[in-house]
Design a protein around this motif. Sequence first.
Motif, PDB file in Angstrom:
ATOM      1  N   ALA B 178       0.842  -1.206   0.000  1.00 12.70           N
ATOM      2  CA  ALA B 178       0.000   0.000   0.000  1.00 12.70           C
ATOM      3  C   ALA B 178       0.869   1.244   0.000  1.00 12.70           C
ATOM      4  O   ALA B 178       1.617   1.482   0.947  1.00 12.70           O
ATOM      5  CB  ALA B 178      -0.909  -0.010   1.233  1.00 12.70           C
ATOM      6  N   ASP B 179       0.769   2.052  -1.069  1.00 14.78           N
ATOM      7  CA  ASP B 179       1.454   3.350  -1.039  1.00 14.78           C
ATOM      8  C   ASP B 179       0.733   4.317  -0.117  1.00 14.78           C
ATOM      9  O   ASP B 179       1.353   5.130   0.547  1.00 14.78           O
ATOM     10  CB  ASP B 179       1.504   3.933  -2.454  1.00 14.78           C
ATOM     11  N   ARG B 180      -0.589   4.258  -0.144  1.00 14.59           N
ATOM     12  CA  ARG B 180      -1.378   5.193   0.634  1.00 14.59           C
ATOM     13  C   ARG B 180      -2.369   4.428   1.500  1.00 14.59           C
ATOM     14  O   ARG B 180      -2.925   3.393   1.093  1.00 14.59           O
ATOM     15  CB  ARG B 180      -2.190   6.154  -0.276  1.00 14.59           C
ATOM     16  N   LEU B 181      -2.582   4.950   2.700  1.00 11.56           N
ATOM     17  CA  LEU B 181      -3.631   4.433   3.593  1.00 11.56           C
ATOM     18  C   LEU B 181      -4.515   5.623   3.930  1.00 11.56           C
ATOM     19  O   LEU B 181      -4.013   6.652   4.400  1.00 11.56           O
ATOM     20  CB  LEU B 181      -3.006   3.862   4.870  1.00 11.56           C
ATOM     21  N   SER B 217       3.063  10.839  17.840  1.00 12.96           N
ATOM     22  CA  SER B 217       4.497  10.885  17.501  1.00 12.96           C
ATOM     23  C   SER B 217       4.965   9.635  16.773  1.00 12.96           C
ATOM     24  O   SER B 217       4.448   8.539  17.007  1.00 12.96           O
ATOM     25  CB  SER B 217       5.316  11.061  18.785  1.00 12.96           C
ATOM     26  N   ASN B 218       5.954   9.793  15.917  1.00 14.94           N
ATOM     27  CA  ASN B 218       6.597   8.632  15.279  1.00 14.94           C
ATOM     28  C   ASN B 218       7.173   7.700  16.333  1.00 14.94           C
ATOM     29  O   ASN B 218       7.185   6.479  16.160  1.00 14.94           O
ATOM     30  CB  ASN B 218       7.729   9.092  14.354  1.00 14.94           C
ATOM     31  N   GLU B 219       7.657   8.306  17.421  1.00 18.46           N
ATOM     32  CA  GLU B 219       8.250   7.543  18.513  1.00 18.46           C
ATOM     33  C   GLU B 219       7.227   6.546  19.087  1.00 18.46           C
ATOM     34  O   GLU B 219       7.519   5.374  19.298  1.00 18.46           O
ATOM     35  CB  GLU B 219       8.731   8.531  19.588  1.00 18.46           C
ATOM     36  N   PHE B 220       6.008   7.042  19.346  1.00 14.66           N
ATOM     37  CA  PHE B 220       4.968   6.156  19.861  1.00 14.66           C
ATOM     38  C   PHE B 220       4.708   5.030  18.864  1.00 14.66           C
ATOM     39  O   PHE B 220       4.636   3.846  19.228  1.00 14.66           O
ATOM     40  CB  PHE B 220       3.679   6.939  20.122  1.00 14.66           C
ATOM     41  N   LEU B 221       4.587   5.381  17.600  1.00 17.67           N
ATOM     42  CA  LEU B 221       4.294   4.374  16.568  1.00 17.67           C
ATOM     43  C   LEU B 221       5.437   3.363  16.478  1.00 17.67           C
ATOM     44  O   LEU B 221       5.198   2.168  16.290  1.00 17.67           O
ATOM     45  CB  LEU B 221       4.065   5.058  15.217  1.00 17.67           C
ATOM     46  N   ARG B 222       6.666   3.858  16.641  1.00 14.65           N
ATOM     47  CA  ARG B 222       7.810   2.960  16.557  1.00 14.65           C
ATOM     48  C   ARG B 222       7.794   1.944  17.699  1.00 14.65           C
ATOM     49  O   ARG B 222       8.044   0.752  17.496  1.00 14.65           O
ATOM     50  CB  ARG B 222       9.118   3.780  16.618  1.00 14.65           C
ATOM     51  N   VAL B 223       7.471   2.408  18.910  1.00 11.41           N
ATOM     52  CA  VAL B 223       7.430   1.480  20.037  1.00 11.41           C
ATOM     53  C   VAL B 223       6.302   0.467  19.836  1.00 11.41           C
ATOM     54  O   VAL B 223       6.421  -0.706  20.181  1.00 11.41           O
ATOM     55  CB  VAL B 223       7.273   2.241  21.372  1.00 11.41           C
ATOM     56  N   LEU B 224       5.232   0.934  19.255  1.00 14.95           N
ATOM     57  CA  LEU B 224       4.117   0.034  18.950  1.00 14.95           C
ATOM     58  C   LEU B 224       4.608  -1.072  18.024  1.00 14.95           C
ATOM     59  O   LEU B 224       4.409  -2.260  18.272  1.00 14.95           O
ATOM     60  CB  LEU B 224       3.023   0.861  18.245  1.00 14.95           C
ATOM     61  N   ASP B 225       5.268  -0.656  16.951  1.00 14.63           N
ATOM     62  CA  ASP B 225       5.772  -1.612  15.962  1.00 14.63           C
ATOM     63  C   ASP B 225       6.753  -0.839  15.080  1.00 14.63           C
ATOM     64  O   ASP B 225       6.377   0.160  14.468  1.00 14.63           O
ATOM     65  CB  ASP B 225       4.603  -2.142  15.116  1.00 14.63           C
ATOM     66  N   HIS B 230       7.164   5.307  10.454  1.00 18.77           N
ATOM     67  CA  HIS B 230       7.024   6.403   9.476  1.00 18.77           C
ATOM     68  C   HIS B 230       5.748   6.312   8.669  1.00 18.77           C
ATOM     69  O   HIS B 230       5.664   6.854   7.571  1.00 18.77           O
ATOM     70  CB  HIS B 230       8.257   6.420   8.564  1.00 18.77           C
ATOM     71  N   VAL B 231       4.747   5.618   9.199  1.00 19.73           N
ATOM     72  CA  VAL B 231       3.527   5.401   8.412  1.00 19.73           C
ATOM     73  C   VAL B 231       2.876   6.730   8.030  1.00 19.73           C
ATOM     74  O   VAL B 231       2.324   6.870   6.937  1.00 19.73           O
ATOM     75  CB  VAL B 231       2.552   4.458   9.156  1.00 19.73           C
ATOM     76  N   ILE B 232       2.921   7.722   8.932  1.00 22.81           N
ATOM     77  CA  ILE B 232       2.265   8.997   8.612  1.00 22.81           C
ATOM     78  C   ILE B 232       2.955   9.661   7.427  1.00 22.81           C
ATOM     79  O   ILE B 232       2.301  10.080   6.469  1.00 22.81           O
ATOM     80  CB  ILE B 232       2.258   9.928   9.839  1.00 22.81           C
ATOM     81  N   ASP B 233       4.269   9.713   7.485  1.00 24.98           N
ATOM     82  CA  ASP B 233       5.001  10.377   6.400  1.00 24.98           C
ATOM     83  C   ASP B 233       4.980   9.562   5.114  1.00 24.98           C
ATOM     84  O   ASP B 233       4.962  10.109   4.015  1.00 24.98           O
ATOM     85  CB  ASP B 233       6.437  10.635   6.853  1.00 24.98           C
ATOM     86  N   GLN B 234       4.985   8.247   5.268  1.00 23.90           N
ATOM     87  CA  GLN B 234       5.103   7.410   4.067  1.00 23.90           C
ATOM     88  C   GLN B 234       3.772   7.097   3.408  1.00 23.90           C
ATOM     89  O   GLN B 234       3.676   7.004   2.190  1.00 23.90           O
ATOM     90  CB  GLN B 234       5.820   6.102   4.429  1.00 23.90           C
ATOM     91  N   LYS B 235       2.723   6.885   4.204  1.00 24.13           N
ATOM     92  CA  LYS B 235       1.472   6.396   3.617  1.00 24.13           C
ATOM     93  C   LYS B 235       0.279   7.304   3.908  1.00 24.13           C
ATOM     94  O   LYS B 235      -0.837   7.044   3.462  1.00 24.13           O
ATOM     95  CB  LYS B 235       1.165   4.987   4.141  1.00 24.13           C
TER      96      LYS B 235
END
Lengths: 549, 549
Positions: B178-181, B217-225, B230-235
């Motif tokens: 998926a390029d975009r979500l 934050s990306n930090e929160f998302l990173r700790v999650l998985d 970078h899902v926000i910036d990437q997708k």
Amino acid sequence: MSDRKFVLGVDFGTESGRAVLVEVETGEEVGTEVYPYADGVIDHTLNGQELPPDWALQNPEDYLRTLNRTVPAVLASSGVTAEQVVGIGIDFTSCTMLPTDAAGAPLCTKPEWKDAPHAWVKLWKHHAAQPEADKINQLAQARGEAWLQRYGGKYSSEWFFSKVWQILDEAPEVYYAADRLLEGADWIVWQMTGRETRNLCTAGYKAIYDKRAGFVSNEFLRVLDPALEHVIDQKMMRTVSPLGECAGGLSREMAALTWLRPGTPVAIANVDAHVSVPAAGIAEPGKLLMIMGTSICHMLLGATSQPVPGMCGVVEDGILPGFFGYEAGQSGAGDILAWLVRTFYPEAGAAVHQDLEAQAAALKPGECGLLALDWWNGNRSVLVDTHLSGLLVGATLDTTPVEIYRALIESIAFGTRAIIENFEQYGLAVNELYACGGMAEKNTLLMQIFSDVTGRPIKLARSSQASALGAAMFGAVAAGSGGGGYDTIYDAIPRMGGAREQVYTPHEANHRTYTALFQEYVALHDHFGRGSNDVMKRLRAIKAEQRAG
Amino acid sequence: MSDRKFVLGVDFGTESGRAVLVEVETGEEVGTEVYPYADGVIDHTLNGQELPPDWALQNPEDYLRTLNRTVPAVLASSGVTAEQVVGIGIDFTSCTMLPTDAAGAPLCTKPEWKDAPHAWVKLWKHHAAQPEADKINQLAQARGEAWLQRYGGKYSSEWFFSKVWQILDEAPEVYYAADRLLEGADWIVWQMTGRETRNLCTAGYKAIYDKRAGFVSNEFLRVLDPALEHVIDQKMMRTVSPLGECAGGLSREMAALTWLRPGTPVAIANVDAHVSVPAAGIAEPGKLLMIMGTSICHMLLGATSQPVPGMCGVVEDGILPGFFGYEAGQSGAGDILAWLVRTFYPEAGAAVHQDLEAQAAALKPGECGLLALDWWNGNRSVLVDTHLSGLLVGATLDTTPVEIYRALIESIAFGTRAIIENFEQYGLAVNELYACGGMAEKNTLLMQIFSDVTGRPIKLARSSQASALGAAMFGAVAAGSGGGGYDTIYDAIPRMGGAREQVYTPHEANHRTYTALFQEYVALHDHFGRGSNDVMKRLRAIKAEQRAG
């Protein structure tokens, strides 16, 4: 046929009476006749006047009509002669009581009293004497009456003194006009023999009698209400007859009515649930009999007297001589399933029961995700509270009537397990279950669930009309061996009573799942039944207020 | 007609899409066309493969078909020309999300992905991401994430990151392809305009965005998985557009598909419940709008941001600019009543709803003696727990389906009162209720009970298709006054929105009775919903185990 001897059992039920002719030697049932009461249960109107809620009356003429319509018919259809009938026993619903004159004529049969509801027979399920029962319990607790623990700590609104006191409270003129106050069971035996007696079973379970301690004290009755002080001596009898004793011979008038011989021995009266115990072949402690119909009665023999909170009662010799007879019960069972059918399938035919059973049998324990408290008709044991009500938890948008049906069956089985665990907690072992009654005969899914939930094997009484058979067995004891019967009920049990070979045995995995679910049942049971949240009572109070307002 | 100007509102619902043509000056609705989705809700099988429980998918082609089938038709039937249509707004269910390629083509439309369930649109009521939501909540609590209190303390399994993470967990190949979500709402606007945008409403309520704090934050998302870092910036997109802004002009291809003018202004995407607020004429705090259908959404404006435990969310400018928009909800309402009809009256026609309403209206509050917890579909607010289930207490052998129907309506009203009291407890006044949606239109008994239970007057939105009208109003704002519309939504509200004159007012005596019953509701609500007895969750676990075993 001509050298065989028979006894007659007459079962006076809630909707009908039934006569069964049984061979003394073998217990073989050679004929059955049923009479549906012409007036049935009178719970809406009496001679055109509306009855208050919770009332349930009967017409005593229906009991006489039962004898007249069924006994000659069963003789005729079976080809048995009056000479071959060596004894008669009856069983009755209880506490079903009425006021009569000194000669035993019911007040309601007299023109001056026929429009007075309190002059009629109050059926066992007449529930309008709750205020009286509450006051009896309060006073008994306050005075520390020793007899209270024989009734599990609570005297029921269904029982004798609650009903007697309701008559006095609401219709003192009927109370004072009544020379005698007695159970329908004793009344019909009086009619049959011309001799007034009181049986130990109803005296013990319903009228605060014990063979060692005697009746409740006049002092207690006086404090309850001065007018009640001498009710036992004035309107009842202090002499209480043991079960199986001969009350007398059939009177000439009654012989004419029934085509039987005058003088045929008639046993002291007895109660439907209690006589089923010997009919199922039970003669020892540890075997719990469930009489399964609209409600369930649980009967258990004990070698000793244990106070068991929340049971209906324990009576020495109250079921079989030499044992303490314990009774408990569930006030709703078959009638809860009938509610489901009436509510979800109002237009379905009789086959719906089979369909439901088949569909519900395809579910695994706990698969419906539902749990119920089986209190649609209140709780008789362990909580003894008619004001509790039904509860269902776990409903989702996918919940189906079949799932609710199964959850209701499970809840009724949990109710029985709660009773069993309550017995065991107070020292009475329950090793094996026996069952009789319509629900036990018809619903194999239900029986398997009962076995799985309780983790115990269940046997069915051999006879599908266990009450009438048990009554007949006591008729044989009334006749005695010299009269062609037996000298004791223990002689009769191995010959006439017994269970079928088929046994329901618990499925181990199901039992484990049900044990987990039963813990949930107990948590809800205690939360809503033991005062943590009395919402059921408050809902009932608001409902009554809104209906009245 | 030819000098009048119109805006088009397109409402993408759960089962169908709807186009409504509205006059800018008056709010008059001159035409409506509905397209029932060909693939509807995909919750059992997808291309022949069975879907797990709790899944709910959609086919994005149904959204394009909606535009093609409804817009030309509504122009034709109303006689309005493409030149007279000055703007378009859409509203969508949410969180309804999908994965696409870089050009916006849904993965599920590609042959290589069409059999992958995770490549399809996850509908708002897809509930299979509960494990992910649980872990998000645990981590957010452990880290003391400030954003958690904007969601009442709990992030839902229905929302964006729960669904995204479920894709990653269960189908990483789909996630990486998926390029975009994005939300279906933003996807359809992208399709219409050729420009990819993100609207503030779904970003705020579902994707942990705040106009001051930005995204989680990306930090929160990173700790999650780590794969999510970078899902926000990437997708996704960090630029979030305010409501009413113009996303772009209608593309040439889409103009051909809809018969509208290329370049017609299209508003930034919006959500069905949220756009109903201006449609009902609400432009200030204190007025709670209930969107009443299968479930109920509760929308409230606040001048300040208050943490309110157990609500769905608060988003600055999330409903109307300049206010904090609060959302709460009940996950079961009309669908609970539909369950009752389906379960008790499986063969009844449509008239059964009227019959039930008429019969239930004859009962007084509390007269049925029943009380329910309205959790047949879980609890969205105040407890935010999809694993809770329905409860009914007070059943007797006389309980009827009509009484259960009334008790269910009352329980839904109690659920709304619990939400109102929760808002007020945390400092947000609720003075007046507004309602729209099918259930508000059709069931006058229910509306009166809501007024009696809450003790507040209730007005109905003037339009019976408030979402589409609200979408159209934002279309007018996208056009701007220079383009024949309005410069702000506040200019549009008095002209195009509003309520009917009819008001449901509370009956004082009924309100008193319901207040007593509501106390009982709260006791059950807290006992079963706040951890005193987690029987509902254990029943659900046993059920799942038995189904799997």
